[in-house]
Design a protein around this motif. Structure first.
Motif, PDB file in Angstrom:
ATOM      1  N   TRP A 122      -3.101  18.241 -33.492  1.00  0.00           N
ATOM      2  CA  TRP A 122      -2.808  19.070 -32.377  1.00  0.00           C
ATOM      3  C   TRP A 122      -3.409  20.390 -32.372  1.00  0.00           C
ATOM      4  O   TRP A 122      -3.346  20.979 -31.171  1.00  0.00           O
ATOM      5  N   THR A 123      -3.863  21.217 -33.398  1.00  0.00           N
ATOM      6  CA  THR A 123      -4.493  22.414 -33.253  1.00  0.00           C
ATOM      7  C   THR A 123      -5.947  22.561 -33.708  1.00  0.00           C
ATOM      8  O   THR A 123      -6.551  23.622 -33.663  1.00  0.00           O
ATOM      9  N   GLN A 124      -6.593  21.511 -33.690  1.00  0.00           N
ATOM     10  CA  GLN A 124      -8.077  21.574 -33.900  1.00  0.00           C
ATOM     11  C   GLN A 124      -8.922  21.845 -32.453  1.00  0.00           C
ATOM     12  O   GLN A 124      -8.462  21.737 -31.563  1.00  0.00           O
ATOM     13  N   ASP A 125      -9.871  22.422 -32.915  1.00  0.00           N
ATOM     14  CA  ASP A 125     -10.988  22.942 -31.810  1.00  0.00           C
ATOM     15  C   ASP A 125     -11.927  21.813 -31.214  1.00  0.00           C
ATOM     16  O   ASP A 125     -12.880  22.074 -31.274  1.00  0.00           O
ATOM     17  N   THR A 161      -0.477  23.889 -43.460  1.00  0.00           N
ATOM     18  CA  THR A 161      -1.662  23.250 -44.020  1.00  0.00           C
ATOM     19  C   THR A 161      -2.869  24.289 -43.728  1.00  0.00           C
ATOM     20  O   THR A 161      -4.182  23.699 -44.030  1.00  0.00           O
ATOM     21  N   ASP A 162      -2.803  25.195 -43.040  1.00  0.00           N
ATOM     22  CA  ASP A 162      -3.774  26.066 -42.774  1.00  0.00           C
ATOM     23  C   ASP A 162      -4.125  27.320 -43.536  1.00  0.00           C
ATOM     24  O   ASP A 162      -3.333  26.953 -44.697  1.00  0.00           O
ATOM     25  N   VAL A 184       3.089  24.165 -28.252  1.00  0.00           N
ATOM     26  CA  VAL A 184       3.134  23.394 -29.692  1.00  0.00           C
ATOM     27  C   VAL A 184       1.948  24.330 -30.552  1.00  0.00           C
ATOM     28  O   VAL A 184       1.003  24.259 -30.443  1.00  0.00           O
ATOM     29  N   THR A 185       2.602  25.189 -31.623  1.00  0.00           N
ATOM     30  CA  THR A 185       1.678  25.986 -32.455  1.00  0.00           C
ATOM     31  C   THR A 185       2.007  25.655 -33.702  1.00  0.00           C
ATOM     32  O   THR A 185       1.389  26.112 -35.055  1.00  0.00           O
TER      33      THR A 185
END
Length: 166
Positions: free
Chosen positions: A51-54, A79-80, A73-74
């Motif tokens: 859900w955070t990919q570009d 895992t970053d 949602v952040t």
């Protein structure tokens, strides 16, 4: 942990994404006595959450997820880069020699894979009802414009702490 192996030692211990639920410093310090010289502990994570990919599909997924949950949602499950930095620093503090590697690949991802990936990252008490899950899946399918499969670029990281001799 020594109750499990007694006086023996092991060559390797592994931990994955669940590392963000653990006290890294305590885990890595306790693990040293279980590892034979030259052995190590590996933390394996798979980069950015779905859900955070570009990508267009990730933004559609995030939008559907935010509507279902009712808030932005952040969360990244550590895992970053910040999570990997925490792992690296804790391994070094515990006296390990640090090594890191990664592999990158493209993988097909279905809507069902996305839905499963999102719900697997939630705690049991936050899981939606069956009806909410069905609505979420239907909304996501609509948000993806009828696409049933996308391509995810995955980067899997292995962060290793090696116990040197002595």
């Amino acid at each position: 942990m020594s109750r499990l192996v007694g006086e023996r030692t092991v060559g390797a211990l592994t931990v994955a994404v669940a590392i963000h639920f653990m006290d890294r410093d305590a885990l890595f310090a306790a693990a040293r006595s279980l590892l034979r010289p030259g052995g190590g502990i590996a933390v394996v994570t798979n980069g950015e959450p779905l859900w955070t990919q570009d990508t267009e599909w990730s933004r559609a997924l995030r939008g559907s997820l935010e509507r279902m949950l009712g808030h932005p949602v952040t969360a990244r499950c550590q895992t970053d880069e910040d999570g990997r930095r925490r792992n690296r620093e804790a391994l070094v503090r515990a006296g390990y020699r640090y090594e890191e590697t990664s592999v990158r690949y493209d993988a097909p991802l279905t809507v069902d894979d996305m839905v499963g990936g999102v719900f697997s990252a939630m705690s049991a008490e936050k899981l939606p009802t069956d009806q909410q899950r069905e609505r979420f899946s239907a909304e996501l399918r609509d948000a993806l414009g009828g696409r049933t499969e996308v391509t995810e670029t995955v980067r899997v990281w292995s962060q290793c702490g090696v116990r040197d001799e002595g």
